[in-house]
Enzyme design. Structure first.
Site, PDB file in Angstrom:
ATOM      1  N   ILE A  59      -2.417  -9.093   3.573  1.00  0.00           N
ATOM      2  CA  ILE A  59      -3.521  -9.727   2.959  1.00  0.00           C
ATOM      3  C   ILE A  59      -4.094 -10.147   1.421  1.00  0.00           C
ATOM      4  O   ILE A  59      -4.861 -10.411   0.590  1.00  0.00           O
ATOM      5  CB  ILE A  59      -3.869  -8.112   2.416  1.00  0.00           C
ATOM      6  CG1 ILE A  59      -3.071  -7.199   2.221  1.00  0.00           C
ATOM      7  CG2 ILE A  59      -4.123  -7.237   4.004  1.00  0.00           C
ATOM      8  CD1 ILE A  59      -2.845  -6.059   1.172  1.00  0.00           C
ATOM      9  N   GLU A  83       2.575  -1.814  -0.593  1.00  0.00           N
ATOM     10  CA  GLU A  83       3.998  -1.253  -1.247  1.00  0.00           C
ATOM     11  C   GLU A  83       3.519  -0.092  -1.554  1.00  0.00           C
ATOM     12  O   GLU A  83       3.188   0.712  -1.954  1.00  0.00           O
ATOM     13  CB  GLU A  83       4.424  -2.705  -1.731  1.00  0.00           C
ATOM     14  CG  GLU A  83       4.144  -3.856  -1.332  1.00  0.00           C
ATOM     15  CD  GLU A  83       5.477  -4.318  -0.410  1.00  0.00           C
ATOM     16  OE1 GLU A  83       6.906  -3.558  -0.559  1.00  0.00           O
ATOM     17  OE2 GLU A  83       5.802  -5.380   0.329  1.00  0.00           O
ATOM     18  N   ASP A 130      -1.712  10.164  -4.626  1.00  0.00           N
ATOM     19  CA  ASP A 130      -1.925  11.340  -5.613  1.00  0.00           C
ATOM     20  C   ASP A 130      -1.324  11.055  -7.050  1.00  0.00           C
ATOM     21  O   ASP A 130      -1.225  11.747  -8.000  1.00  0.00           O
ATOM     22  CB  ASP A 130      -1.306  13.059  -5.343  1.00  0.00           C
ATOM     23  CG  ASP A 130       0.431  13.112  -5.063  1.00  0.00           C
ATOM     24  OD1 ASP A 130       0.557  11.881  -4.980  1.00  0.00           O
ATOM     25  OD2 ASP A 130       0.680  14.425  -5.143  1.00  0.00           O
ATOM     26  N   GLU A 131       0.213  10.185  -6.965  1.00  0.00           N
ATOM     27  CA  GLU A 131       0.749   9.604  -7.817  1.00  0.00           C
ATOM     28  C   GLU A 131      -0.461   8.956  -9.121  1.00  0.00           C
ATOM     29  O   GLU A 131       0.297   8.594 -10.520  1.00  0.00           O
ATOM     30  CB  GLU A 131       1.325   9.018  -6.882  1.00  0.00           C
ATOM     31  CG  GLU A 131       2.023   9.194  -6.610  1.00  0.00           C
ATOM     32  CD  GLU A 131       3.956   8.520  -5.685  1.00  0.00           C
ATOM     33  OE1 GLU A 131       4.487   7.929  -7.169  1.00  0.00           O
ATOM     34  OE2 GLU A 131       4.862   8.676  -4.542  1.00  0.00           O
ATOM     35  N   TYR A 154       4.204   0.993  -9.473  1.00  0.00           N
ATOM     36  CA  TYR A 154       3.615   1.681  -8.153  1.00  0.00           C
ATOM     37  C   TYR A 154       2.507   2.299  -8.066  1.00  0.00           C
ATOM     38  O   TYR A 154       1.473   1.793  -7.644  1.00  0.00           O
ATOM     39  CB  TYR A 154       4.282   2.088  -7.255  1.00  0.00           C
ATOM     40  CG  TYR A 154       3.655   3.213  -5.611  1.00  0.00           C
ATOM     41  CD1 TYR A 154       3.508   2.370  -5.021  1.00  0.00           C
ATOM     42  CD2 TYR A 154       3.910   4.671  -5.655  1.00  0.00           C
ATOM     43  CE1 TYR A 154       2.524   3.114  -3.817  1.00  0.00           C
ATOM     44  CE2 TYR A 154       3.089   5.380  -4.893  1.00  0.00           C
ATOM     45  CZ  TYR A 154       2.180   4.602  -3.056  1.00  0.00           C
ATOM     46  OH  TYR A 154       2.141   4.860  -2.610  1.00  0.00           O
ATOM     47  N   SER A 155       2.475   3.927  -8.587  1.00  0.00           N
ATOM     48  CA  SER A 155       1.155   4.219  -9.258  1.00  0.00           C
ATOM     49  C   SER A 155       0.386   3.807  -9.711  1.00  0.00           C
ATOM     50  O   SER A 155      -1.029   3.682  -9.737  1.00  0.00           O
ATOM     51  CB  SER A 155       1.997   5.404  -9.729  1.00  0.00           C
ATOM     52  OG  SER A 155       2.082   5.543 -10.524  1.00  0.00           O
ATOM     53  N   LYS A 158      -1.602   1.052  -7.299  1.00  0.00           N
ATOM     54  CA  LYS A 158      -2.313   1.513  -7.067  1.00  0.00           C
ATOM     55  C   LYS A 158      -3.699   2.724  -7.275  1.00  0.00           C
ATOM     56  O   LYS A 158      -4.866   2.458  -6.877  1.00  0.00           O
ATOM     57  CB  LYS A 158      -1.994   2.882  -5.522  1.00  0.00           C
ATOM     58  CG  LYS A 158      -0.859   3.198  -5.283  1.00  0.00           C
ATOM     59  CD  LYS A 158      -1.012   2.568  -3.814  1.00  0.00           C
ATOM     60  CE  LYS A 158      -2.377   2.774  -2.534  1.00  0.00           C
ATOM     61  NZ  LYS A 158      -2.579   2.391  -1.440  1.00  0.00           N
ATOM     62  N   LYS A 193      12.891   6.239   2.677  1.00  0.00           N
ATOM     63  CA  LYS A 193      12.595   7.695   2.295  1.00  0.00           C
ATOM     64  C   LYS A 193      13.045   8.602   2.595  1.00  0.00           C
ATOM     65  O   LYS A 193      14.007   8.828   3.282  1.00  0.00           O
ATOM     66  CB  LYS A 193      10.733   7.665   3.114  1.00  0.00           C
ATOM     67  CG  LYS A 193      10.056   6.184   2.581  1.00  0.00           C
ATOM     68  CD  LYS A 193       9.690   6.411   1.729  1.00  0.00           C
ATOM     69  CE  LYS A 193       9.281   4.966   0.535  1.00  0.00           C
ATOM     70  NZ  LYS A 193       7.444   4.562   1.946  1.00  0.00           N
TER      71      LYS A 193
HETATM   72  N1  LIG Z   1       3.754   7.815   3.009  1.00  0.00           N
HETATM   73  C1  LIG Z   1       3.321   8.686   1.223  1.00  0.00           C
HETATM   74  O1  LIG Z   1       4.030   9.591   1.428  1.00  0.00           O
HETATM   75  C2  LIG Z   1       1.765   8.440   0.714  1.00  0.00           C
HETATM   76  C3  LIG Z   1       1.249   9.461   0.956  1.00  0.00           C
HETATM   77  C4  LIG Z   1      -0.023   8.652   0.365  1.00  0.00           C
HETATM   78  C5  LIG Z   1      -0.980   7.328  -0.219  1.00  0.00           C
HETATM   79  N2  LIG Z   1       0.195   6.880   0.835  1.00  0.00           N
HETATM   80  C6  LIG Z   1      -0.764   5.747   0.898  1.00  0.00           C
HETATM   81  O2  LIG Z   1      -0.505   4.933   2.440  1.00  0.00           O
HETATM   82  C7  LIG Z   1      -0.883   3.821   2.488  1.00  0.00           C
HETATM   83  C8  LIG Z   1       0.240   3.991   3.247  1.00  0.00           C
HETATM   84  O3  LIG Z   1       1.588   4.131   3.377  1.00  0.00           O
HETATM   85  P1  LIG Z   1       3.193   4.261   4.538  1.00  0.00           P
HETATM   86  O4  LIG Z   1       3.441   5.321   3.723  1.00  0.00           O
HETATM   87  O5  LIG Z   1       2.708   4.773   5.605  1.00  0.00           O
HETATM   88  O6  LIG Z   1       3.890   2.637   3.172  1.00  0.00           O
HETATM   89  P2  LIG Z   1       4.388   2.220   4.768  1.00  0.00           P
HETATM   90  O7  LIG Z   1       5.617   0.937   3.684  1.00  0.00           O
HETATM   91  O8  LIG Z   1       5.361   2.906   5.689  1.00  0.00           O
HETATM   92  O9  LIG Z   1       4.128   0.966   5.358  1.00  0.00           O
HETATM   93  C9  LIG Z   1       2.846  -0.154   4.514  1.00  0.00           C
HETATM   94  C10 LIG Z   1       2.125  -0.789   5.826  1.00  0.00           C
HETATM   95  O10 LIG Z   1       2.091  -2.102   5.352  1.00  0.00           O
HETATM   96  C11 LIG Z   1       2.475  -3.407   5.915  1.00  0.00           C
HETATM   97  N3  LIG Z   1       1.918  -4.176   3.974  1.00  0.00           N
HETATM   98  C12 LIG Z   1       2.509  -3.685   3.458  1.00  0.00           C
HETATM   99  N4  LIG Z   1       2.404  -5.416   2.567  1.00  0.00           N
HETATM  100  C13 LIG Z   1       1.516  -5.468   3.509  1.00  0.00           C
HETATM  101  C14 LIG Z   1       0.050  -7.109   3.041  1.00  0.00           C
HETATM  102  N5  LIG Z   1       0.719  -7.763   1.163  1.00  0.00           N
HETATM  103  N6  LIG Z   1       0.114  -8.029   3.713  1.00  0.00           N
HETATM  104  C15 LIG Z   1       0.031  -7.277   5.196  1.00  0.00           C
HETATM  105  N7  LIG Z   1       0.079  -5.770   5.557  1.00  0.00           N
HETATM  106  C16 LIG Z   1       1.246  -5.525   4.829  1.00  0.00           C
HETATM  107  C17 LIG Z   1       4.158  -3.184   6.231  1.00  0.00           C
HETATM  108  O11 LIG Z   1       4.429  -4.514   7.010  1.00  0.00           O
HETATM  109  C18 LIG Z   1       4.020  -1.897   6.381  1.00  0.00           C
HETATM  110  O12 LIG Z   1       2.856  -1.849   7.626  1.00  0.00           O
HETATM  111  C19 LIG Z   1      -0.361   2.858   1.675  1.00  0.00           C
HETATM  112  O13 LIG Z   1      -1.261   2.278   0.828  1.00  0.00           O
HETATM  113  C20 LIG Z   1       0.158   4.220   0.232  1.00  0.00           C
HETATM  114  O14 LIG Z   1       0.357   3.654  -1.327  1.00  0.00           O
HETATM  115  C21 LIG Z   1       1.552   7.617   1.358  1.00  0.00           C
END
Ligand SMILES: NC(=O)c1ccc[n+]([C@@H]2O[C@H](COP(=O)([O-])OP(=O)(O)OC[C@H]3O[C@@H](n4cnc5c(N)ncnc54)[C@H](O)[C@@H]3O)[C@@H](O)[C@H]2O)c1
Length: 330
Positions: A59, A83, A130-131, A154-155, A158, A193
């Protein structure tokens, strides 16, 4: 109808696709994912579905994203790609700014340009955390009007992306929505994680690291419930321009979470619970470690009638069974 999902090969995105692709045969889903270390198509159970397509794309690559957008012409964009690991954002913050901020900006720009003639039925849904609200003391909850106060790279990345998404609504009228969710747990989460690490180390009799004194509090939501909340939001026109907090009302300390997992593991594997608890090792606290996150989900409950389907016990059982199988524990 075409839905473009970013980051669909990661933890939450893959759970979203695995559930909603089969349920919606008339919608074509395209998953664009860079397949970083965090994403793998082994997470995708619906590869063979006719209404699913994968394109490896980053992206942060503006031209590539624009090209895919114009070819596929999505009506909805569901943006998971990020990320996502706080520790990595402390050691290598730059890629968090590139992907989470610039990557989101590229998607918004393409969407604005592509949809400029007609915004009706369109949606850009941004998945956030929520972070962004920072850290709570022992009491209180994050609401949608809590001021942003991010404290890790990170936060902060976001939070930046949330602000840019909101700016595209207020400035250009782009039909956006945002969800800020608490910690997810469930299948397909990366090994790095916390919950997968606790399970893997416990069954391999390795040290189980807990930051600081283990008193930091997090709210936990089963990943399928998060995906259902996202589906509700993107399917309802009243959510345009709005933010929704999503949580599981399970705010517990890291120590409580670990002992809970170890108790279930002891029952399932026959390993003595005391031997498992002995593996717990308190390690130097994460830099800038937020003390407590807790979500007030009243808005998503009252406006959309959304309630999680899984209680913590059920979700944790499913999750632990999944990782025991993944880590080959009979
Ligand atoms: N995991 C949690 O507990 C949690 C909680 C709240 C919000 N989120 C948000 O939810 C979303 C997904 O989180 P997750 O835990 O599934 O993350 P994850 O790290 O497991 O997955 C992220 C995905 O994005 C892809 N990615 C990373 N950089 C990229 C790029 N430059 N171009 C295209 N693809 C790319 C990765 O290959 C991966 O498949 C994120 O935006 C995260 O901030 C996660």
């Amino acid at each position: 109808m075409n839905y473009l999902v970013t980051g669909g090969s990661g933890f939450i995105g893959s759970n979203f696709l695995n559930k909603y692709v089969p349920l919606n045969p008339t919608i074509n889903f395209i998953n664009i994912d860079a397949l970083t270390y965090a994403g793998t198509n082994k997470n995708i159970e619906i590869q063979h579905f006719k209404n699913y397509q994968f394109i490896k794309a980053d992206i942060t690559n503006e031209n590539e994203i624009k090209k895919i957008m114009y070819e596929f012409k999505p009506t909805k964009i569901i943006h998971f790609a990020a990320e996502s690991h706080v520790d990595q954002s402390i050691s290598t913050p730059k890629k968090f700014i590139q992907t989470n901020v610039l990557g989101t900006f590229n998607l918004l720009e393409s969407a604005k340009e592509m949809w400029q003639e007609d915004y009706s039925e369109k949606r850009f849904h941004h998945i956030s955390t929520d972070e962004v609200y920072g850290s709570l003391e022992k009491s209180g909850y994050f609401t949608e009007s809590t001021p942003y106060h991010p404290r890790s790279p990170y936060s902060a990345s976001k939070a930046s992306s949330d602000h840019i998404v909101q700016a595209y609504y207020h400035t250009f009228g782009l039909p956006i929505s945002i969800s800020n969710c608490s910690n997810n747990y469930g299948k397909n989460q990366h090994d790095e994680k916390m919950i997968p690490t606790v399970i893997r180390n416990a069954v391999n009799r390795k040290k189980i690291p807990i930051y600081g004194d283990g008193k930091n509090v997090r709210d936990w939501l089963f990943v399928e419930d998060h995906c259902d909340a996202i589906w509700e939001i993107i399917s309802n026109p009243i959510t345009i321009g709005k933010t929704y907090n999503i949580g599981g009302k399970n705010d517990i300390s890291n120590w409580e979470l670990v002992t809970h997992i170890l108790t279930i593991l002891a029952k399932k594997t026959g390993i003595n619970i005391d031997n498992l608890v002995d593996l717990v090792t308190f390690v130097e606290d994460r830099k800038g470690h937020d003390f407590r996150y807790a979500i007030d989900p009243t808005k998503v409950e009252t406006e959309l009638g959304f309630l999680p389907k899984y209680n913590f016990e059920e979700g944790l059982e499913i999750t632990i069974d999944y990782y025991l199988k993944k880590y080959n524990v009979k």
